[in-house]
Design an enzyme around this catalytic site. Structure first.
Site, short mmCIF file in Angstrom:
data_model
loop_
_atom_site.label_atom_id
_atom_site.label_comp_id
_atom_site.label_asym_id
_atom_site.label_seq_id
_atom_site.Cartn_x
_atom_site.Cartn_y
_atom_site.Cartn_z
N LEU A 1 39.61 5.76 15.88
CA LEU A 1 40.07 6.51 17.06
C LEU A 1 39.57 5.88 18.34
CD1 LEU A 1 39.68 10.19 15.82
CD2 LEU A 1 41.81 9.00 16.33
N GLU B 1 28.36 -4.96 1.77
CA GLU B 1 29.76 -5.35 1.78
C GLU B 1 30.24 -5.83 3.15
OE1 GLU B 1 28.58 -2.51 0.71
OE2 GLU B 1 29.23 -2.13 -1.36
N CYS C 1 59.17 12.79 -0.39
CA CYS C 1 58.97 11.83 -1.47
C CYS C 1 58.86 12.55 -2.82
CB CYS C 1 57.76 10.95 -1.17
SG CYS C 1 57.64 9.49 -2.24
N PHE C 2 57.68 12.69 -3.36
CA PHE C 2 57.45 13.44 -4.60
C PHE C 2 57.99 14.85 -4.47
CE2 PHE C 2 54.19 15.20 -7.75
CZ PHE C 2 54.77 14.57 -8.85
N GLN D 1 61.67 14.90 -5.18
CA GLN D 1 61.94 14.77 -6.60
C GLN D 1 61.70 16.08 -7.34
OE1 GLN D 1 59.46 11.50 -7.86
NE2 GLN D 1 60.44 10.04 -6.46
N HIS E 1 58.97 8.80 3.85
CA HIS E 1 57.83 9.46 4.51
C HIS E 1 58.07 9.49 6.03
CE1 HIS E 1 54.90 9.82 1.16
NE2 HIS E 1 55.62 8.84 0.65
N GLU F 1 56.69 11.20 8.25
CA GLU F 1 55.46 11.42 9.02
C GLU F 1 54.89 10.11 9.57
OE1 GLU F 1 54.02 11.43 4.61
OE2 GLU F 1 55.83 11.83 5.77
#
Length: 538
Positions: free
Chosen positions: A19, A148, A377-378, A381, A511, A513
């Site tokens: 942000l 990392e 999406c899902f 379906q 999607h 969004e």
């Protein structure tokens, strides 16, 4: 000339580096500069596509089909600059590229090492595809001190030497916790975080201190003294009630002025921040309220649906509406009364069978009770499966994602058109990166609800899925009141379904969004919120 700004964080994760980077980019844009934002993630996954949303939040998909960190969604929403696959890198990608080169013999027999080979690969990522930008802002994931993150810190240390101080700037975000028992903000975590950064050869130019209450002058001066900075380069990053207040706060703290001064750029031009002021005002002064239920699989963490939440907020601001979200865990959903007080229902994207019974039950409730419904999406379906089972009477209707079935109303997609070429997949392929990803065209049916929402017949939306609604069930679905109102341009793949016997019932395979912006809310969410407002008034 491209200037590079590197944003690091220390102390704890989730401080808001993304942000902060996006807000700075928005401010520099307001000054007329061209910006590009990039994310360097230190995990070993190739990308977040196979990671649990509970671990990493949503997977954000770019126009060109890259599965990326959710911060790229913030970048796009704050700047309206479409991110690319080249704007997101992980350690997994870095090592995969290096090992491919080693196998080809590109290193001419040299011993492959972190320095120089890993560092050079990261450098190439940071510097490539960015010649036209005035600023490239690169956010380093993780926190300073993590094992990392060390290669990325070494990379930006070397880039300072390679490019020179006149073209590079370091911003470090730290935590300034308030200890209630002592009644004060504590500066020691910030001091230690900067010390850790100094130990790898990086002196931050600007500090952003995340705090829950205003930072006293004494604390600012103390941090400046111990961290080798001027007090004005220590900036308060206070908690806000909406993330879209952050650019306004950063400007009030003169962050953009400090950056421009550092690079010797003009700062006398007045900024037009009215867009952000209007957005914040709309958030704080709604004229009405609606409650939207999100019935999903990952409802314990809102970041799993971050773009969806933001898209609803955008539509709420445009309609002067406060959108209250009622999170419903699909796996535990059994009582329809849970949804009796909501004005709209969304079933979002997801994978796997877990929780599908609850989502299908919620879709049935929305269909029968005439509550505005959006399946994404899902969710689309499952809406097709719900109609097939409960209206057509096909009790075995299911998706091949859940196992073999006699009624595969949703099936694995094995090939599709991608531009001028044909993409092919099979069930044994790797899970990562083998879906229909990125932007695809969709043709809308004339006279449909969806065509009136978009106001045009052809649209482009972003996809992320492996399974498709089975087109062989089209005629039977239409007899059950569900029409396919949007398809791929060749007509082979269903993209949108809707019901004409319902006030507002839409399922989309893509999607939407991901393309909603605070300055330009997505029309699908605006229409959904308007329908939900009408439900509230009914």
């Amino acid at each position: 000339m491209t200037r590079y700004i590197f944003v690091t964080g220390g102390g704890v994760s989730s401080l808001g580096k993304g942000l902060a980077a996006a807000s700075l980019a928005a401010l520099l844009q307001s000054r007329g500069y061209k910006v590009r934002l990039r994310k360097l993630d230190p995990y070993l996954n190739i990308d977040p596509g196979t990671m649990s949303p509970y671990q990493h939040g949503e997977v954000y998909v770019t126009e060109d089909g890259a599965e990326t960190d959710l911060d790229l969604g913030h970048y796009e929403r704050f700047t309206n600059v479409s991110a690319k696959a080249s704007d997101s890198i992980t350690t997994g990608k870095v090592y995969a590229a290096i090992l491919q080169k080693e196998r080809r013999g590109d290193y001419l027999g040299a011993t492959v090492q972190v320095i120089p080979h890993v560092i050079d690969e990261i450098k190439e990522f940071v510097l490539n595809d960015s010649s036209a930008e005035d600023f490239v802002i690169a956010e380093i994931g993780g926190t300073v001190g993590d094992m990392e993150s060390l290669p990325y810190l070494e990379t930006i240390r070397q880039l300072r030497n390679d490019l020179g101080a006149a073209k590079t700037l370091f911003i470090h975000l730290t935590l300034l916790p308030y200890v209630a028992a002592a009644g004060e903000l504590k500066t020691k975590p910030t001091q230690h975080s900067v010390k850790e950064l100094l130990s790898v050869g990086i002196q931050p130019n600007i500090l952003l201190c995340r705090c829950e209450r205003p930072m006293p002058v004494e604390a600012r001066q103390k941090i400046a003294l111990f961290c080798n900075l001027k007090p004005e380069n220590v900036i308060e990053a206070i908690d806000v009630d909406t993330i879209y207040q952050v650019p306004l706060n950063m400007h009030a703290e003169k962050l953009d002025t400090l950056v421009c001064n550092y690079f010797g750029l003009e700062t006398t031009t007045a900024l037009d921040l009215t867009t952000w002021q209007h957005i914040v005002s709309a958030f704080r002064h709604p004229k009405q309220t609606v409650t939207i239920a999100i019935v999903g699989k990952y409802t314990r963490i809102s970041d799993a649906y971050r773009s969806l939440v933001e898209a609803l907020n955008h539509a709420g601001w445009l309609t002067q509406t406060k959108v209250n979200i009622q999170w419903v865990d699909a796996e535990g959903y059994t009582d329809p009364n849970v949804l009796s007080q909501v004005q709209g229902i969304i079933v979002p994207g997801g994978f796997g069978k877990r929780g599908t019974d609850g989502m299908i039950a919620a879709i049935q409730w929305a269909r029968e009770q005439k509550i505005p419904f959006l399946g994404i999406c899902f969710g689309m379906q499952l809406a097709v499966i719900e109609t097939s089972r409960n209206v057509l009477g096909l009790s075995q209707a299911s998706s091949t994602e859940f196992g073999s079935t006699d009624e595969p109303v949703v099936a694995l997609m094995t090939e599709w058109l991608a531009g001028d070429s044909v993409e092919r997949r099979k069930s044994s392929d790797d899970l990562g990166g083998t879906m229909r990803l990125g932007t695809y065209h969709c043709h809308l049916k004339t006279g449909s609800l969806i065509s009136s929402i978009y106001g045009k017949q052809d649209i482009n939306e972003r996809h992320r899925h492996r399974w498709e609604v089975n087109m062989t069930y089209k005629d039977r679905l239409e007899t059950a009141g569900m029409i396919i109102s949007g398809t791929s341009l060749d007509g082979a793949l269903p993209e949108i379904v809707e019901r004409h016997d319902h006030p507002w019932f839409v399922g989309v395979q893509f999607h939407p969004e991901f393309k909603s912006r605070p300055q330009e809310p997505h029309p699908l969410f605006v229409s959904f919120i308007k329908a939900s407002i009408a439900q509230e008034r009914a």
